[in-house]
Design a protein around this motif. Structure first.
Motif, short mmCIF file in Angstrom:
data_model
loop_
_atom_site.label_atom_id
_atom_site.label_comp_id
_atom_site.label_asym_id
_atom_site.label_seq_id
_atom_site.Cartn_x
_atom_site.Cartn_y
_atom_site.Cartn_z
N ILE A 1 0.82 -1.21 0.00
CA ILE A 1 0.00 0.00 0.00
C ILE A 1 0.85 1.27 0.00
CG2 ILE A 1 -1.72 1.32 1.32
CD1 ILE A 1 -2.83 -1.40 2.28
N TRP A 2 1.84 1.30 0.86
CA TRP A 2 2.63 2.53 1.00
C TRP A 2 3.92 2.54 0.20
CZ3 TRP A 2 -1.02 5.34 2.40
CH2 TRP A 2 -1.87 5.03 3.45
N LEU B 1 -0.55 10.45 -0.91
CA LEU B 1 -0.72 10.79 0.50
C LEU B 1 -0.64 12.31 0.70
CD1 LEU B 1 -1.27 8.93 2.84
CD2 LEU B 1 1.18 8.74 3.23
N ASP B 2 0.34 12.92 0.03
CA ASP B 2 0.48 14.38 0.12
C ASP B 2 -0.78 15.08 -0.41
OD1 ASP B 2 2.94 14.38 1.27
OD2 ASP B 2 4.05 14.50 -0.63
N ALA B 3 -1.28 14.59 -1.54
CA ALA B 3 -2.47 15.20 -2.15
C ALA B 3 -3.67 15.07 -1.21
CB ALA B 3 -2.76 14.54 -3.49
N THR B 4 -3.77 13.89 -0.54
CA THR B 4 -4.88 13.65 0.37
C THR B 4 -4.82 14.62 1.56
OG1 THR B 4 -4.82 11.33 -0.27
CG2 THR B 4 -6.09 11.87 1.68
N VAL B 5 -3.61 14.84 2.05
CA VAL B 5 -3.44 15.78 3.16
C VAL B 5 -3.98 17.16 2.75
CG1 VAL B 5 -1.73 17.06 4.51
CG2 VAL B 5 -1.48 14.59 4.23
N ARG C 1 -11.65 5.56 1.36
CA ARG C 1 -11.42 5.60 -0.09
C ARG C 1 -10.17 4.80 -0.47
NH1 ARG C 1 -8.18 8.96 -2.64
NH2 ARG C 1 -8.07 10.48 -0.96
N ILE C 2 -9.11 4.96 0.35
CA ILE C 2 -7.85 4.25 0.04
C ILE C 2 -8.02 2.74 0.24
CG2 ILE C 2 -5.44 3.94 0.77
CD1 ILE C 2 -5.47 7.01 1.40
N TRP D 1 -8.15 -1.32 -2.45
CA TRP D 1 -7.45 -2.59 -2.27
C TRP D 1 -8.39 -3.75 -1.97
CZ3 TRP D 1 -2.33 -2.94 -3.34
CH2 TRP D 1 -1.67 -1.71 -3.51
N ILE D 2 -9.54 -3.43 -1.37
CA ILE D 2 -10.47 -4.50 -1.01
C ILE D 2 -11.67 -4.46 -1.93
CG2 ILE D 2 -11.94 -5.44 0.80
CD1 ILE D 2 -10.02 -4.09 2.80
#
Lengths: 137, 319
Positions: free
Chosen positions: B282-283, B292-296, B312-313, B317-318
């Motif tokens: 994932i990371w 991650l930066d954009a989400t922040v 959302r993230i 994956w699931i």
């Protein structure tokens, strides 16, 4: 993941001045290395055995007793017997220039006298280790 | 001189120290070869009895482990010298990534046959490294009878050792807090044998009494918890501690508890591996950090809540 540099720092023989060894150990730790410190009064056999078990890249011996012309060649010999010739054997202490040159000739690495800047030792190890690594494939 | 995994494993089976040490490094570095190493050695894993030692810094864990190693090397069954191996974990600096591994200082007078490996925890917070368990498997296949694992000096909640040992020994010393400390969750809950080390110091008797009083309150105590007093630096109480551990093992084996314990540990290990893998997926993927930066930024602009963002993230994956 980039493999960590592992260093064994030892005080062989009978002199009890371990301040230098501890300062070096702390400096290498601060440079991001994993430093195995074994403490005082190590025999060459103990040093070679620890180096093999710990699979270190470097052994640093701190010697102030004048026994460097005996101890360095003996450790080097034991490493050869153990098939661990990729390990860089280096160190420091009160060692005359001529002796340093003689030890380098038989395969010991750079040796460092009093007053050597820590950065110089760190840079030397970082430059030397990748040349010697033989990772299993 | 380059070693292949096959050569190293062959060396391991001959109990060659150098090959064993190199395999340990590959496991510790989580090298791509680990999967092959695991399947090559699996038939030889499971023989060693794994004893975990944990407790606060300075409790005397290293000295105690060294004294026990000495005891068992000299006390080999049927005339044969027992093979004892030690894994000692110390902390990695979260600032520089470096570590000073100093447990060997207390272990210098051991028999040359004892294999000692120092490990940095490399950022893992549970008292051991993420790969300590895998390193133990290699030393198990090396032919160890006893495998002694010493954790980082721990505070209260670092109890992962219990998930990779057959028995957990908690080492305490007098003068380190009242009985409320012993009642807190964590350390004492994983204790199966308690050692009161430095028992020549004031307060040792009352510490033993306090431990006894909380043992009675344990809900899951199907085996009574032994308490052993030692002065490891003077070798006092070591024979008794060794006997206590041996008896504990005999009990575990005869009542089928060792198998249960190992199944439980294996379960935890699979979970750890899956979680570590997912975290990397994932990371560690391309663009993950940018996303991650954009989400922040989104959250700061009040366009999304942290909860919505995590949903959302996860949904990516699931399915």
């Amino acid at each position: 993941m980039k493999k960590k540099i592992r260093v064994l720092v030892c005080k062989p023989g009978l002199d009890g001045h371990d301040r230098g060894a501890k300062v070096i150990a702390a400096a290498l730790r601060d440079a991001g290395m994993e430093v195995v410190y074994t403490g005082l009064r190590q025999t060459p056999e103990m040093i070679a055995r620890a180096a093999v078990q710990e699979d270190v890249d470097v052994i640093g011996l701190s010697i102030h007793s004048g026994a460097h012309m005996t101890l360095f060649p003996r450790v080097l010999d034991l490493l050869k017997q153990a098939g661990a010739t990729q390990i860089l054997l280096t160190g420091g202490g009160i060692i005359p220039e001529d002796d340093m040159a003689a030890l380098r000739k038989i395969g010991v690495g750079e040796l460092f006298g009093p007053g050597t800047p820590m950065d110089k030792i760190v840079e030397y190890i970082r430059a030397e280790v990748p040349k010697r690594r033989t990772v299993g494939a | 001189m380059s070693d292949t995994v096959d050569e190293l494993v062959a060396g391991l089976f001959r109990s060659d120290a150098r090959a064993t040490a190199r395999l340990i490094t590959l496991v510790e570095d989580e090298a791509p070869e680990v999967a092959r190493i695991q399947s090559a050695i699996r038939d030889r894993v499971g023989r060693a009895y794994r004893v975990g030692f944990t407790g606060p810094p300075g409790a005397g864990k290293s000295t105690l482990v060294a004294a026990l190693a000495k005891h068992w090397v000299n006390d080999g069954e049927s005339g044969r010298v027992a093979r004892v191996s030690i894994v000692a974990v110390d902390p990695t600096s979260p600032f520089t990534g470096g570590a000073l591994l100093g447990d060997r200082v207390r272990m210098t007078s051991l028999d040359p046959s004892v294999f000692i490996r120092s490990m940095a925890n490399r950022g893992r917070l549970g008292g051991i490294a993420a790969t300590t368990d895998g390193v133990c498997d290699v030393l198990d296949a090396y032919g160890s009878d006893w495998l002694l694992v010493e954790t980082v000096g721990v505070g209260q909640s670092e109890v992962e050792i219990a998930e990779c040992a057959d028995v957990t020994v908690v080492v305490l010393t007098p003068g380190t807090g009242d009985s409320v400390q012993l009642l807190k969750a964590g350390l004492m809950e994983v204790a199966e044998i308690v050692v009161v080390n430095k028992a020549d110091r004031p307060g040792a008797d009352s510490l033993v009494a306090e431990i006894q009083s909380i043992v009675g309150m344990r809900p899951h105590s199907d085996v009574p918890m032994p308490i052993v007093s030692t002065v490891a630096t003077e070798n006092k109480g070591i024979d008794e501690l060794a006997k206590t551990i041996e008896e504990y093992r005999t009990q575990q084996v005869s009542r089928g508890l060792l198998e249960t314990r190992r199944k439980r540990n294996l379960r935890a290990k699979i979970q750890r591996l899956v979680e570590a893998r997912l975290r990397r997926e994932i990371w560690g993927g391309k663009g993950a950090s940018e996303e991650l930066d954009a989400t922040v930024e989104c959250i700061l602009r009040k366009e999304e809540t942290p909860w919505d963002a995590s949903e959302r993230i996860v949904k990516k994956w699931i399915r």
